[in-house]
Design a protein around this motif. Structure first.
Motif, mmCIF file in Angstrom:
data_model
loop_
_atom_site.group_PDB
_atom_site.id
_atom_site.type_symbol
_atom_site.label_atom_id
_atom_site.label_comp_id
_atom_site.label_asym_id
_atom_site.label_seq_id
_atom_site.Cartn_x
_atom_site.Cartn_y
_atom_site.Cartn_z
ATOM 1 N N MET A 130 -24.930 24.073 25.495
ATOM 2 C CA MET A 130 -23.721 23.314 25.773
ATOM 3 C C MET A 130 -24.102 21.858 26.050
ATOM 4 S SD MET A 130 -20.831 24.312 28.462
ATOM 5 C CE MET A 130 -19.827 23.108 29.197
ATOM 6 N N LYS A 131 -23.468 20.943 25.344
ATOM 7 C CA LYS A 131 -23.758 19.521 25.508
ATOM 8 C C LYS A 131 -23.005 18.945 26.699
ATOM 9 C CE LYS A 131 -25.007 18.209 20.917
ATOM 10 N NZ LYS A 131 -25.339 17.032 20.190
ATOM 11 N N PRO A 132 -23.585 17.929 27.321
ATOM 12 C CA PRO A 132 -22.883 17.272 28.427
ATOM 13 C C PRO A 132 -21.700 16.463 27.912
ATOM 14 C CG PRO A 132 -25.030 16.250 28.046
ATOM 15 C CD PRO A 132 -24.917 17.394 27.107
ATOM 16 N N ASN A 133 -20.817 16.115 28.815
ATOM 17 C CA ASN A 133 -19.667 15.275 28.484
ATOM 18 C C ASN A 133 -20.131 13.817 28.503
ATOM 19 O OD1 ASN A 133 -17.337 13.786 28.350
ATOM 20 N ND2 ASN A 133 -16.264 14.929 29.945
ATOM 21 N N PHE A 134 -20.377 13.265 27.320
ATOM 22 C CA PHE A 134 -20.916 11.916 27.231
ATOM 23 C C PHE A 134 -19.952 10.866 27.773
ATOM 24 C CE2 PHE A 134 -23.108 13.898 23.424
ATOM 25 C CZ PHE A 134 -24.256 14.206 24.134
ATOM 26 N N GLN A 135 -18.662 11.095 27.639
ATOM 27 C CA GLN A 135 -17.676 10.130 28.135
ATOM 28 C C GLN A 135 -17.676 10.052 29.661
ATOM 29 O OE1 GLN A 135 -17.257 11.501 25.086
ATOM 30 N NE2 GLN A 135 -17.308 9.421 24.325
ATOM 31 N N ALA A 136 -18.039 11.139 30.310
ATOM 32 C CA ALA A 136 -18.043 11.165 31.778
ATOM 33 C C ALA A 136 -19.335 10.580 32.358
ATOM 34 C CB ALA A 136 -17.857 12.599 32.274
ATOM 35 N N MET A 137 -20.343 10.399 31.523
ATOM 36 C CA MET A 137 -21.629 9.890 31.987
ATOM 37 C C MET A 137 -21.592 8.370 32.115
ATOM 38 S SD MET A 137 -24.080 12.212 29.571
ATOM 39 C CE MET A 137 -25.635 12.031 30.387
ATOM 40 N N THR A 138 -22.369 7.849 33.053
ATOM 41 C CA THR A 138 -22.517 6.402 33.150
ATOM 42 C C THR A 138 -23.410 5.940 32.008
ATOM 43 O OG1 THR A 138 -24.513 6.489 34.504
ATOM 44 C CG2 THR A 138 -22.385 6.500 35.682
ATOM 45 N N ARG A 139 -23.424 4.647 31.768
ATOM 46 C CA ARG A 139 -24.273 4.121 30.705
ATOM 47 C C ARG A 139 -25.747 4.418 30.999
ATOM 48 N NH1 ARG A 139 -24.748 -2.109 29.272
ATOM 49 N NH2 ARG A 139 -26.334 -1.917 30.835
ATOM 50 N N LYS A 140 -26.131 4.312 32.258
ATOM 51 C CA LYS A 140 -27.520 4.588 32.639
ATOM 52 C C LYS A 140 -27.866 6.061 32.412
ATOM 53 C CE LYS A 140 -30.779 3.909 36.396
ATOM 54 N NZ LYS A 140 -30.982 3.395 37.735
ATOM 55 N N GLU A 141 -26.973 6.963 32.805
ATOM 56 C CA GLU A 141 -27.201 8.397 32.583
ATOM 57 C C GLU A 141 -27.290 8.711 31.099
ATOM 58 O OE1 GLU A 141 -24.805 10.237 36.438
ATOM 59 O OE2 GLU A 141 -23.713 9.805 34.580
ATOM 60 N N LEU A 142 -26.409 8.092 30.337
ATOM 61 C CA LEU A 142 -26.389 8.324 28.898
ATOM 62 C C LEU A 142 -27.663 7.791 28.250
ATOM 63 C CD1 LEU A 142 -24.678 9.595 26.755
ATOM 64 C CD2 LEU A 142 -23.329 7.520 26.625
ATOM 65 N N ARG A 143 -28.118 6.641 28.697
ATOM 66 C CA ARG A 143 -29.364 6.071 28.171
ATOM 67 C C ARG A 143 -30.529 7.030 28.436
ATOM 68 N NH1 ARG A 143 -33.762 3.023 29.884
ATOM 69 N NH2 ARG A 143 -34.461 1.440 28.407
ATOM 70 N N THR A 144 -30.600 7.559 29.646
ATOM 71 C CA THR A 144 -31.655 8.506 29.997
ATOM 72 C C THR A 144 -31.589 9.738 29.105
ATOM 73 O OG1 THR A 144 -31.658 7.722 32.280
ATOM 74 C CG2 THR A 144 -32.607 9.902 31.884
ATOM 75 N N TYR A 145 -30.371 10.231 28.856
ATOM 76 C CA TYR A 145 -30.189 11.401 28.001
ATOM 77 C C TYR A 145 -30.632 11.102 26.569
ATOM 78 C CZ TYR A 145 -28.097 15.321 25.561
ATOM 79 O OH TYR A 145 -27.916 16.425 24.770
ATOM 80 N N VAL A 146 -30.250 9.940 26.057
ATOM 81 C CA VAL A 146 -30.598 9.568 24.680
ATOM 82 C C VAL A 146 -32.115 9.470 24.525
ATOM 83 C CG1 VAL A 146 -30.468 7.683 22.993
ATOM 84 C CG2 VAL A 146 -28.407 8.477 24.118
ATOM 85 N N ILE A 147 -32.782 8.906 25.512
ATOM 86 C CA ILE A 147 -34.243 8.796 25.452
ATOM 87 C C ILE A 147 -34.891 10.179 25.455
ATOM 88 C CG2 ILE A 147 -36.283 8.037 26.751
ATOM 89 C CD1 ILE A 147 -34.601 5.546 27.537
ATOM 90 N N ALA A 148 -34.334 11.089 26.243
ATOM 91 C CA ALA A 148 -34.880 12.446 26.324
ATOM 92 C C ALA A 148 -34.529 13.294 25.107
ATOM 93 C CB ALA A 148 -34.381 13.125 27.598
ATOM 94 N N HIS A 149 -33.460 12.915 24.391
ATOM 95 C CA HIS A 149 -32.989 13.679 23.223
ATOM 96 C C HIS A 149 -32.808 12.738 22.028
ATOM 97 C CE1 HIS A 149 -31.682 15.906 26.823
ATOM 98 N NE2 HIS A 149 -32.015 16.976 26.108
ATOM 99 N N PRO A 150 -33.911 12.204 21.486
ATOM 100 C CA PRO A 150 -33.810 11.181 20.437
ATOM 101 C C PRO A 150 -33.153 11.655 19.140
ATOM 102 C CG PRO A 150 -36.081 11.898 20.693
ATOM 103 C CD PRO A 150 -35.292 12.524 21.809
ATOM 104 N N ASP A 151 -33.058 12.956 18.923
ATOM 105 C CA ASP A 151 -32.430 13.459 17.694
ATOM 106 C C ASP A 151 -30.938 13.721 17.840
ATOM 107 O OD1 ASP A 151 -34.867 13.386 16.372
ATOM 108 O OD2 ASP A 151 -35.394 15.412 17.030
ATOM 109 N N ASP A 152 -30.390 13.492 19.026
ATOM 110 C CA ASP A 152 -28.970 13.748 19.269
ATOM 111 C C ASP A 152 -28.152 12.511 18.886
ATOM 112 O OD1 ASP A 152 -26.420 14.330 20.215
ATOM 113 O OD2 ASP A 152 -27.172 15.351 21.998
ATOM 114 N N ASN A 153 -27.710 12.483 17.642
ATOM 115 C CA ASN A 153 -26.938 11.334 17.136
ATOM 116 C C ASN A 153 -25.625 11.145 17.873
ATOM 117 O OD1 ASN A 153 -28.871 10.613 15.262
ATOM 118 N ND2 ASN A 153 -27.974 11.890 13.653
ATOM 119 N N GLU A 154 -24.977 12.229 18.248
ATOM 120 C CA GLU A 154 -23.702 12.124 18.967
ATOM 121 C C GLU A 154 -23.895 11.364 20.286
ATOM 122 O OE1 GLU A 154 -20.252 14.969 20.951
ATOM 123 O OE2 GLU A 154 -21.851 15.891 19.778
ATOM 124 N N ALA A 155 -24.970 11.674 20.996
ATOM 125 C CA ALA A 155 -25.260 10.994 22.261
ATOM 126 C C ALA A 155 -25.576 9.520 22.007
ATOM 127 C CB ALA A 155 -26.424 11.666 22.971
#
Length: 72
Positions: A1-26
């Motif tokens: 189950m993916k997290p709710n990207f809209q509910a995440m802060t920009r900093k949280e989302l950045r951390t997620y994107v770095i940890a999941h570089p193949d997740d284009n949606e993020a």
């Protein structure tokens, strides 16, 4: 189950994107969020590092940005 990207802060989302570089949606959610915040400073290309002195708004933005990492 993916997290709710809209509910995440920009900093949280950045951390997620770095940890999941193949997740284009993020990645696209991060870019959209960064663009909506509208805190970009635009300037023409620099010819030398000394040109930064001509853009005090840019330097102020960098100095004030609490999310700035010193190792980037």
């Amino acid at each position: 189950m993916k997290p709710n990207f809209q509910a995440m802060t920009r900093k949280e989302l950045r951390t997620y994107v770095i940890a999941h570089p193949d997740d284009n949606e993020a990645f696209y959610a991060y870019v959209d969020k960064a663009e909506k915040e509208g805190n970009w400073v635009t300037m023409p290309p620099l010819k030398s590092p000394e040109d930064l002195d001509n853009y005090p708004d840019f330097l102020d933005k960098i100095r004030r940005d609490p999310g700035r990492r010193s190792d980037n």
